[in-house]
Design a protein around this motif. Structure first.
Motif, PDB file in Angstrom:
ATOM      1  N   HIS A 136       1.088  -1.254  -0.037  1.00 52.32           N
ATOM      2  CA  HIS A 136       0.125   0.090   0.373  1.00 52.32           C
ATOM      3  C   HIS A 136       0.717   1.191   0.305  1.00 52.32           C
ATOM      4  CE1 HIS A 136      -3.205  -2.876   0.311  1.00 52.32           C
ATOM      5  NE2 HIS A 136      -2.829  -3.038   1.607  1.00 52.32           N
ATOM      6  N   THR A 137       0.328   2.282  -0.750  1.00 52.08           N
ATOM      7  CA  THR A 137       1.002   3.944  -0.388  1.00 52.08           C
ATOM      8  C   THR A 137       0.520   4.495  -0.025  1.00 52.08           C
ATOM      9  OG1 THR A 137       2.193   3.395  -3.418  1.00 52.08           O
ATOM     10  CG2 THR A 137       1.158   5.951  -2.241  1.00 52.08           C
ATOM     11  N   THR A 138       1.407   5.092   1.263  1.00 51.97           N
ATOM     12  CA  THR A 138       1.191   6.318   1.805  1.00 51.97           C
ATOM     13  C   THR A 138       1.554   7.571   1.764  1.00 51.97           C
ATOM     14  OG1 THR A 138       2.947   5.857   3.448  1.00 51.97           O
ATOM     15  CG2 THR A 138       1.126   3.833   3.631  1.00 51.97           C
ATOM     16  N   CYS A 139       1.145   8.544   2.325  1.00 55.61           N
ATOM     17  CA  CYS A 139       1.672  10.078   2.305  1.00 55.61           C
ATOM     18  C   CYS A 139       1.996  10.293   3.507  1.00 55.61           C
ATOM     19  CB  CYS A 139       1.349  10.367   0.713  1.00 55.61           C
ATOM     20  SG  CYS A 139       2.164  12.320   0.778  1.00 55.61           S
ATOM     21  N   GLU A 140       3.046  10.712   4.301  1.00 58.04           N
ATOM     22  CA  GLU A 140       2.590  11.490   5.538  1.00 58.04           C
ATOM     23  C   GLU A 140       3.422  12.747   5.826  1.00 58.04           C
ATOM     24  OE1 GLU A 140       1.458  10.229  10.437  1.00 58.04           O
ATOM     25  OE2 GLU A 140       1.378   8.939   8.514  1.00 58.04           O
ATOM     26  N   ASN A 141       3.000  13.471   6.635  1.00 56.61           N
ATOM     27  CA  ASN A 141       4.582  14.279   6.948  1.00 56.61           C
ATOM     28  C   ASN A 141       5.651  14.278   6.043  1.00 56.61           C
ATOM     29  OD1 ASN A 141       3.019  14.546   9.586  1.00 56.61           O
ATOM     30  ND2 ASN A 141       4.021  12.836  10.164  1.00 56.61           N
ATOM     31  N   GLY A 142       5.287  14.706   4.241  1.00 54.30           N
ATOM     32  CA  GLY A 142       6.262  15.196   3.919  1.00 54.30           C
ATOM     33  C   GLY A 142       7.188  13.905   3.169  1.00 54.30           C
ATOM     34  N   VAL A 143       6.130  12.250   3.692  1.00 51.56           N
ATOM     35  CA  VAL A 143       6.679  11.082   3.000  1.00 51.56           C
ATOM     36  C   VAL A 143       6.089  10.434   2.283  1.00 51.56           C
ATOM     37  CG1 VAL A 143       8.380   9.098   3.531  1.00 51.56           C
ATOM     38  CG2 VAL A 143       8.626  11.056   4.793  1.00 51.56           C
ATOM     39  N   TYR A 144       6.555  10.065   1.529  1.00 54.53           N
ATOM     40  CA  TYR A 144       5.481   9.589  -0.444  1.00 54.53           C
ATOM     41  C   TYR A 144       6.307   8.274  -0.390  1.00 54.53           C
ATOM     42  CZ  TYR A 144       3.498  13.906  -1.377  1.00 54.53           C
ATOM     43  OH  TYR A 144       3.332  15.237  -1.234  1.00 54.53           O
ATOM     44  N   ALA A 145       5.596   6.907   0.079  1.00 53.12           N
ATOM     45  CA  ALA A 145       5.890   5.542   0.677  1.00 53.12           C
ATOM     46  C   ALA A 145       5.085   4.815  -0.739  1.00 53.12           C
ATOM     47  CB  ALA A 145       5.963   5.084   1.609  1.00 53.12           C
ATOM     48  N   VAL A 146       5.843   4.503  -1.685  1.00 55.53           N
ATOM     49  CA  VAL A 146       4.785   3.994  -2.690  1.00 55.53           C
ATOM     50  C   VAL A 146       4.792   2.229  -1.938  1.00 55.53           C
ATOM     51  CG1 VAL A 146       5.416   5.466  -3.867  1.00 55.53           C
ATOM     52  CG2 VAL A 146       6.562   3.838  -4.277  1.00 55.53           C
ATOM     53  N   GLY A 147       4.233   1.633  -2.856  1.00 54.67           N
ATOM     54  CA  GLY A 147       3.401  -0.011  -2.276  1.00 54.67           C
ATOM     55  C   GLY A 147       5.257  -0.538  -2.909  1.00 54.67           C
ATOM     56  N   SER A 148       5.235  -1.700  -2.178  1.00 54.50           N
ATOM     57  CA  SER A 148       6.635  -2.567  -2.583  1.00 54.50           C
ATOM     58  C   SER A 148       6.197  -3.517  -2.214  1.00 54.50           C
ATOM     59  CB  SER A 148       7.846  -2.352  -1.883  1.00 54.50           C
ATOM     60  OG  SER A 148       7.673  -1.962  -0.850  1.00 54.50           O
TER      61      SER A 148
ATOM     62  N   PHE B 190       4.252  -1.234  -9.307  1.00 54.09           N
ATOM     63  CA  PHE B 190       4.127  -0.927 -10.810  1.00 54.09           C
ATOM     64  C   PHE B 190       3.384   0.751 -10.542  1.00 54.09           C
ATOM     65  CE2 PHE B 190       5.894  -4.569 -11.557  1.00 54.09           C
ATOM     66  CZ  PHE B 190       6.066  -4.305 -13.458  1.00 54.09           C
ATOM     67  N   ALA B 191       2.084   0.320  -9.370  1.00 54.72           N
ATOM     68  CA  ALA B 191       1.089   1.273  -8.986  1.00 54.72           C
ATOM     69  C   ALA B 191       1.763   2.655  -8.451  1.00 54.72           C
ATOM     70  CB  ALA B 191      -0.161   0.847  -8.263  1.00 54.72           C
ATOM     71  N   VAL B 192       2.458   3.326  -9.839  1.00 60.23           N
ATOM     72  CA  VAL B 192       3.903   4.493  -8.630  1.00 60.23           C
ATOM     73  C   VAL B 192       2.435   5.970  -8.997  1.00 60.23           C
ATOM     74  CG1 VAL B 192       5.119   3.240  -7.875  1.00 60.23           C
ATOM     75  CG2 VAL B 192       5.350   3.788  -9.846  1.00 60.23           C
ATOM     76  N   GLY B 193       1.948   6.265 -10.950  1.00 61.55           N
ATOM     77  CA  GLY B 193       1.627   6.328 -11.447  1.00 61.55           C
ATOM     78  C   GLY B 193       0.896   8.008 -10.747  1.00 61.55           C
ATOM     79  N   GLN B 194       0.120   7.756  -9.269  1.00 65.56           N
ATOM     80  CA  GLN B 194      -0.322   8.979  -9.086  1.00 65.56           C
ATOM     81  C   GLN B 194       0.714   9.807  -8.809  1.00 65.56           C
ATOM     82  OE1 GLN B 194      -3.733   7.650  -6.555  1.00 65.56           O
ATOM     83  NE2 GLN B 194      -4.280   9.895  -6.028  1.00 65.56           N
TER      84      GLN B 194
END
Length: 390
Positions: free
Chosen positions: A45-57, A72-76
């Motif tokens: 799962h991808t998250t975004c918190e406190n300026g940190v974008y953590a894409v699913g892996s 591969f779901a990183v486009g957004q």
């Protein structure tokens, strides 16, 4: 400036790359710059918190322990960062997030800076059955990756010379990672250290040789165990702080050498706030590794006032100064002689401890931040001269 830092590793992982990124982010934000981080999530799962974008892996531990590969779901996420329009993109890893960093930098016309943290020639045992072919692969891979950057940061002259020997095209600038000196130099009461000693089961009379870091093959920790075994029944504890894939084999080796606790103590991972205490508990910091690009643990030990005895390595030039804050050794005989002097000559150990604390001042976070910012500005100006956006 808007600065995007990318890395396959970020908190809660604990390693030199993460420590370097955290130090840089603190310094950049303290100077009023806006920093965002693009990294890998510990789940799909991808998250975004406190300026940190953590894409699913997904887990890639078969390649390297603890490694992950992005989904591969990183486009957004990438689109959001392109729309943010960073002024500089600073990559810290050569794998999944590097290609996202390169894409974003090209999309907004920003310079792409890369810090080279890992000498892959020393890690061939993870990805190649042949050391020779593994080294060739590591060199070719490094040259190809760095060839698409505008500038490269090397933490030491050792790494700069290595990269230039590979034929890396972009300019390589040496900027040692800084550490938060106050965190390691802060006073610690004897009561706190005595409590930690008791918790670890180390007798009050024992001298302590401390190692802090990853327990992995490339760290050559077997040598430290053999060194302690050579001391026989001396009241000395080898304290290994950290964890990693080599721990089971090291524990087996310790048992085979007759190093039951407290001769050798495996403390496991330490909470970040406790790490300075382990350095302070040690009488001497020890390392037999020759795979470091810089080795932040050496600097942390010195800042804590713990003299060091370490295998000689070009990355330690100007860091471990013989007879000032410790010694670099070439042979086992030299190592044992220096350790014996520090363990038996308390006035000498105290003098080197003072030298350790004084010498660490040159490696502050503040100096690190200033030098990186100067490189950012130079690269932005160079990009503008070449016709790129800034």
């Amino acid at each position: 400036m808007k600065i995007l830092i990318t890395s396959d590793w970020y908190t809660p992982a604990v390693n030199g790359v993460v420590a370097s990124i955290l130090a840089l982010r603190r310094q950049l934000e303290a100077r009023g710059h806006e920093v965002r981080v693009l990294t890998l999530s510990g789940t799909v799962h991808t998250t975004c918190e406190n300026g940190v974008y953590a894409v699913g892996s997904v887990d890639a531990g078969l390649i390297y322990p603890g490694a992950r590969l992005r989904s591969f779901a990183v486009g957004q996420t990438v689109r959001r960062l392109v729309e943010w329009k960073p002024d500089v993109v600073h990559s810290q890893c050569e794998f999944s997030t590097f290609f996202l960093a390169r894409h974003i930098a090209r999309a907004v016309g920003a310079p792409l800076i890369h810090t080279y943290h890992t000498v892959y020639e020393d890690y061939t045992h993870y990805f190649s059955p042949s050391r020779r072919w593994g080294r060739l692969l590591a060199r070719g891979f490094t040259r190809a990756i760095l060839g698409s950057c505008d500038g490269v940061i090397a933490p030491t002259e050792k790494v700069r010379a290595l990269l230039e020997g590979y034929g890396v095209k972009p300019p390589v600038t040496v900027i040692p990672t800084g550490i938060p000196l106050g965190r390691f130099a802060a006073p610690v009461s004897d009561a706190v250290l005595d409590g930690l000693r008791r918790r670890l089961g180390i007798p009050a009379e024992n001298r302590i040789l401390v190692y802090v870091g990853r327990l992995a093959k490339e760290k050559n920790l077997e040598e430290l165990l053999e060194c302690r075994a050579a001391l026989g029944r001396a009241p000395v504890t080898l304290l290994l702080v950290g964890d990693g894939p080599a721990r089971p084999a090291l524990e087996e080796r310790a048992a085979a050498l007759g190093l039951a606790a407290p001769a050798a103590v495996f403390a496991g991972m330490a909470a970040p706030e406790e790490v300075p205490l382990y350095y302070r508990l040690g009488d001497v910091f020890v390392s037999a590794s020759s795979s470091e690009t810089q080795g932040l643990t050496y600097l942390e030990a010195l800042a804590a006032g713990t003299p060091a005895v370490c295998r000689a390595d070009p990355c330690l030039n100007g860091v471990i100064e013989n007879g000032v804050n410790g010694w670099q050794y070439e042979t086992g005989r030299e190592r044992d002689e220096k350790l014996n002097r520090l363990l038996t000559d308390e006035p000498l150990r105290k003098r080197l401890a003072r030298g350790a604390a004084a010498g660490a001042a040159a490696f502050s976070e503040e100096a690190f931040g200033e030098k990186v910012l100067a490189l950012y500005e130079a690269q932005r100006a160079a990009k503008a001269r070449r016709g790129g956006a800034v």
